[in-house]
Design an enzyme around this catalytic site. Structure first.
Site, PDB file in Angstrom:
ATOM      1  N   CYS A 195      -3.298   1.575   6.332  1.00 32.05           N
ATOM      2  CA  CYS A 195      -3.691   0.856   7.552  1.00 32.05           C
ATOM      3  C   CYS A 195      -4.264   1.811   8.593  1.00 32.05           C
ATOM      4  O   CYS A 195      -4.960   1.385   9.502  1.00 32.05           O
ATOM      5  CB  CYS A 195      -2.490   0.108   8.114  1.00 32.05           C
ATOM      6  SG  CYS A 195      -1.072   1.194   8.330  1.00 32.05           S
ATOM      7  N   ASN A 232       0.804  -1.234   0.000  1.00 26.59           N
ATOM      8  CA  ASN A 232       0.000   0.000   0.000  1.00 26.59           C
ATOM      9  C   ASN A 232       0.837   1.284   0.000  1.00 26.59           C
ATOM     10  O   ASN A 232       0.476   2.260  -0.651  1.00 26.59           O
ATOM     11  CB  ASN A 232      -1.000  -0.007   1.162  1.00 26.59           C
ATOM     12  CG  ASN A 232      -0.340  -0.011   2.513  1.00 26.59           C
ATOM     13  OD1 ASN A 232       0.698  -0.627   2.703  1.00 26.59           O
ATOM     14  ND2 ASN A 232      -0.923   0.701   3.453  1.00 26.59           N
ATOM     15  N   GLU A 242       7.524   0.505  16.026  1.00 25.02           N
ATOM     16  CA  GLU A 242       8.565   1.034  15.147  1.00 25.02           C
ATOM     17  C   GLU A 242       8.724   2.516  15.465  1.00 25.02           C
ATOM     18  O   GLU A 242       8.010   3.061  16.286  1.00 25.02           O
ATOM     19  CB  GLU A 242       8.152   0.846  13.683  1.00 25.02           C
ATOM     20  CG  GLU A 242       7.994  -0.618  13.302  1.00 25.02           C
ATOM     21  CD  GLU A 242       7.708  -0.830  11.820  1.00 25.02           C
ATOM     22  OE1 GLU A 242       6.938  -0.040  11.242  1.00 25.02           O
ATOM     23  OE2 GLU A 242       8.250  -1.786  11.251  1.00 25.02           O
ATOM     24  N   GLU A 298       3.581  -5.334  12.284  1.00 28.27           N
ATOM     25  CA  GLU A 298       2.662  -4.199  12.081  1.00 28.27           C
ATOM     26  C   GLU A 298       1.557  -4.702  11.164  1.00 28.27           C
ATOM     27  O   GLU A 298       1.788  -4.961   9.986  1.00 28.27           O
ATOM     28  CB  GLU A 298       3.395  -3.034  11.403  1.00 28.27           C
ATOM     29  CG  GLU A 298       4.550  -2.466  12.206  1.00 28.27           C
ATOM     30  CD  GLU A 298       4.093  -1.701  13.433  1.00 28.27           C
ATOM     31  OE1 GLU A 298       2.915  -1.318  13.504  1.00 28.27           O
ATOM     32  OE2 GLU A 298       4.922  -1.512  14.338  1.00 28.27           O
TER      33      GLU A 298
HETATM   34  P1  NAD Z   1       0.177  -9.414   3.092  1.00 23.88           P
HETATM   35  O1  NAD Z   1       0.204  -9.900   4.500  1.00 23.88           O
HETATM   36  O2  NAD Z   1      -0.546 -10.207   2.090  1.00 23.88           O
HETATM   37  O3  NAD Z   1       1.654  -9.254   2.518  1.00 23.88           O
HETATM   38  C1  NAD Z   1       2.622  -8.452   3.147  1.00 23.88           C
HETATM   39  C2  NAD Z   1       3.993  -8.962   2.768  1.00 23.88           C
HETATM   40  O4  NAD Z   1       4.160 -10.253   3.351  1.00 23.88           O
HETATM   41  C3  NAD Z   1       4.214  -9.138   1.280  1.00 23.88           C
HETATM   42  O5  NAD Z   1       5.542  -8.796   0.960  1.00 23.88           O
HETATM   43  C4  NAD Z   1       4.000 -10.628   1.087  1.00 23.88           C
HETATM   44  O6  NAD Z   1       4.650 -11.159  -0.023  1.00 23.88           O
HETATM   45  C5  NAD Z   1       4.592 -11.168   2.376  1.00 23.88           C
HETATM   46  N1  NAD Z   1       4.147 -12.507   2.747  1.00 23.88           N
HETATM   47  C6  NAD Z   1       2.956 -13.106   2.482  1.00 23.88           C
HETATM   48  N2  NAD Z   1       2.971 -14.370   2.966  1.00 23.88           N
HETATM   49  C7  NAD Z   1       4.167 -14.568   3.552  1.00 23.88           C
HETATM   50  C8  NAD Z   1       4.771 -15.668   4.215  1.00 23.88           C
HETATM   51  N3  NAD Z   1       4.163 -16.841   4.357  1.00 23.88           N
HETATM   52  N4  NAD Z   1       6.003 -15.506   4.705  1.00 23.88           N
HETATM   53  C9  NAD Z   1       6.653 -14.337   4.578  1.00 23.88           C
HETATM   54  N5  NAD Z   1       6.148 -13.269   3.933  1.00 23.88           N
HETATM   55  C10 NAD Z   1       4.906 -13.375   3.438  1.00 23.88           C
HETATM   56  O7  NAD Z   1      -0.364  -7.926   3.178  1.00 23.88           O
HETATM   57  P2  NAD Z   1      -0.677  -6.942   1.953  1.00 23.88           P
HETATM   58  O8  NAD Z   1      -1.943  -7.378   1.311  1.00 23.88           O
HETATM   59  O9  NAD Z   1       0.531  -6.760   1.129  1.00 23.88           O
HETATM   60  O10 NAD Z   1      -0.908  -5.559   2.731  1.00 23.88           O
HETATM   61  C11 NAD Z   1      -2.114  -5.150   3.253  1.00 23.88           C
HETATM   62  C12 NAD Z   1      -2.164  -5.353   4.744  1.00 23.88           C
HETATM   63  O11 NAD Z   1      -1.081  -4.681   5.370  1.00 23.88           O
HETATM   64  C13 NAD Z   1      -3.402  -4.776   5.379  1.00 23.88           C
HETATM   65  O12 NAD Z   1      -3.924  -5.689   6.311  1.00 23.88           O
HETATM   66  C14 NAD Z   1      -2.892  -3.527   6.090  1.00 23.88           C
HETATM   67  O13 NAD Z   1      -3.665  -3.113   7.197  1.00 23.88           O
HETATM   68  C15 NAD Z   1      -1.550  -3.970   6.511  1.00 23.88           C
HETATM   69  N6  NAD Z   1      -0.693  -2.811   6.791  1.00 23.88           N
HETATM   70  C16 NAD Z   1      -0.366  -2.539   8.086  1.00 23.88           C
HETATM   71  C17 NAD Z   1       0.422  -1.430   8.377  1.00 23.88           C
HETATM   72  C18 NAD Z   1       0.822  -1.098   9.797  1.00 23.88           C
HETATM   73  O14 NAD Z   1       1.715  -0.268   9.964  1.00 23.88           O
HETATM   74  N7  NAD Z   1       0.230  -1.702  10.810  1.00 23.88           N
HETATM   75  C19 NAD Z   1       0.854  -0.607   7.345  1.00 23.88           C
HETATM   76  C20 NAD Z   1       0.478  -0.913   6.043  1.00 23.88           C
HETATM   77  C21 NAD Z   1      -0.287  -2.026   5.767  1.00 23.88           C
END
Ligand code: NAD
Length: 480
Positions: free
Chosen positions: A283, A151, A461, A249
């Site tokens: 997020c 995002n 963080e 996060e």
């Molecule tokens: P996601 O969990 O699908 O993917 C995030 C990352 O994790 C990607 O690089 C993905 O390839 C990797 N990943 C997926 N499966 C994995 C595994 N088994 N092992 C290791 N890495 C793996 O999330 P997304 O769809 O990319 O992002 C959206 C989500 O992120 C939303 O839920 C949003 O709220 C959250 N988010 C949180 C914050 C925060 O600061 N709390 C900030 C931005 C986004």
């Protein structure tokens, strides 16, 4: 086609096996490049490069590390246009947003941690009456893993990498496979800035293959992850028996609580932004809007009017407010939630439909959508939609809204609009969230702790919190 490679040991390398993944342009739905789907072997090469670089980098003076990080920051600023165009094309976000927020913030991350490391200090404790002094060393961990979502691609990728490097670690990093392009360009900048080979390694690929290889690696000692809550839970399960340090996060479902005594115009304009910035894919977006019953009807009318005026358009057009959603599958997920809301007796006050942008008919565009919900228990009010969709409903008392605000599994951020000091203090103390904004939204000071409670994550963080995460404390006790 814009194909990319892994960045390992300062070089751009083809993946060793596993093949390639299509990279889509969300604004027109077309494949415009391929990215490596890196295997365990690629992650191992990245790890070896990082491990080899670690003894020198961890002993490099703080001034020198700082100088290189600040140089990376300056080069990002000098390449603002190129990076912003790339981010916008890869993610679908308006170029104006990438230029004003994403890339400047990525540069700030390097500058901030380049400066912060020169001020980072540890404690000493004199054991009075025992003739002993303790001092605590803060030593880099070794090779650490950084995994980020789509995002805010470069913004969040660098938010992890910069403190990890500043603290003296070497890094194996993986950006989201959905938005890998600016992370790829970052490799060039690091070389130009003189970052020694192997200090930062960037591997591309799916979470289930490349990401999994990083989190399973027995010698990658810490994982800093930002992404979905389900992925975070999986990572925690894999990492716990390997005794890795973890920073998670995760998702959010943040309340935006509006009292009648707020500065109305400021609240209204900010609420449009906190609802729909980056197509609602932040997020921190305030996706549950609770409004004081005494101003509910006025707010509803004024808010819907402003939302209807937002322009959905191609991300490269200067007057676009809402660009494309990041992917076809994400668009479908968000549309499904709109249907779920209708089934649960939600009223669509505006939006709800896909938008066809002339010349870009296959892009992933959706109208900003406001749903009036009959109660706070409905799914669209409890589950993270992560798109241009907000719910609104009235409340009658502080206690009622506090209970509703806290009644979700998430606890990332909350926004409060009021000029009443007592109420501000009471609610900001009692809201279950890692971050509370009062009369503002997403105002960031990089020194402050950032993170969530409950299903929104573990750890913080930002500022020295990040430098503490990326170091191991070792106490030395000397008897004299
Ligand atoms: P996601 O969990 O699908 O993917 C995030 C990352 O994790 C990607 O690089 C993905 O390839 C990797 N990943 C997926 N499966 C994995 C595994 N088994 N092992 C290791 N890495 C793996 O999330 P997304 O769809 O990319 O992002 C959206 C989500 O992120 C939303 O839920 C949003 O709220 C959250 N988010 C949180 C914050 C925060 O600061 N709390 C900030 C931005 C986004």
């Amino acid at each position: 086609m814009e194909n990319i490679k892994n960045y390992i040991n300062g070089e751009f390398l083809l993946p060793l096996a596993n093949g390639w993944i299509n990279n889509y342009n969300p604004s027109n739905g077309e494949v415009y490049g391929e990215i490596p789907n890196s295997s365990k072997e690629d992650v191992e090469s990245a790890y070896i490069a990082a491990k080899t670089a670690f003894p020198t980098w961890s002993k490099t003076t703080l001034e020198e590390r700082s100088r290189i990080l600040i140089k990376i920051s300056e080069l990002l600023e000098a390449n603002l246009d190129r990076f912003a165009e790339t981010e916008s094309k890869d993610n679908g976000k308006p170029i104006s947003l990438a230029k004003a927020v994403d890339i400047p913030r990525a540069a700030s991350n390097f500058r901030f941690f380049g400066n912060a490391i020169t001020q980072f200090a540890s404690e000493s404790h004199e054991s009075v009456g025992q003739n002993a002094i303790n001092y605590t060393l803060r030593q880099p961990i070794g090779v650490v893993g950084c995994i980020s979502p789509w995002n805010l691609p470069l913004y969040l990728f660098t938010w992890k990498i910069a403190p990890a490097l500043a603290a003296g670690n070497c890094v194996v990093a993986k950006p989201s496979e959905v938005t890998p392009m600016t992370a790829y360009l970052l490799g060039e900048i690091c070389n130009e800035a003189g970052l020694p080979k192997g200090v930062l390694n960037i591997v591309h690929g799916l979470g289930t293959s490349t990401g999994q290889a990083i989190i399973e690696h027995p010698d990658i000692k810490a994982i800093s992850f930002t992404g979905g809550t389900a992925t975070g839970a999986h990572i925690a399960r894999v990492a716990a028996p390997l005794f890795k340090k973890l920073s998670l996060e995760l998702g959010g479902k943040n309340p935006n609580i509006i009292f009648a005594d707020c500065d109305y115009e400021d609240m209204l304009n900010t609420t449009v932004r906190s609802s729909f910035a980056n197509q609602g894919q932040i997020c921190l977006c305030g996706s549950r809007i609770f409004v004081d019953a005494s101003i509910y009807e006025k707010f509803k009318k004024d808010f819907v009017e402003k939302v209807k005026a937002l322009k959905v358009g191609h991300p490269s057009e200067a007057d676009t407010n809402i660009g494309a959603l990041v992917s076809k599958s994400h668009l479908e997920k968000v549309k499904d939630y709109i249907e779920i809301a209708k089934d649960e007796n939600g009223t669509i006050l505006c939006g709800g439909n896909e938008v066809t942008v002339n010349g870009y008919e296959n892009g992933y565009y959706l109208e900003p959508t406001v749903i009036e919900v009959p109660n706070d228990d409905c799914r669209v009010n409890q589950e993270e939609v992560f798109g241009p969709v907000v719910t609104i409903m009235p409340f009658n008392s502080e206690n009622e809204v506090l209970e509703m605000a806290n009644k979700v599994k998430y606890g990332l951020s909350a926004t409060l609009w009021t000029n009443d000091l007592k109420r501000t203090m009471k609610l900001s103390n009692q809201l279950q969230a890692g971050i509370v904004w009062v009369n503002t939204w997403m105002m960031r000071d990089l020194r402050t702790p950032f993170g969530g409670v409950k299903a929104s994550g573990v750890g913080r963080e930002g500022g020295f919190e990040a430098l503490r995460f990326f170091t191991e404390a070792k106490n030395v006790c000397i008897k004299y």
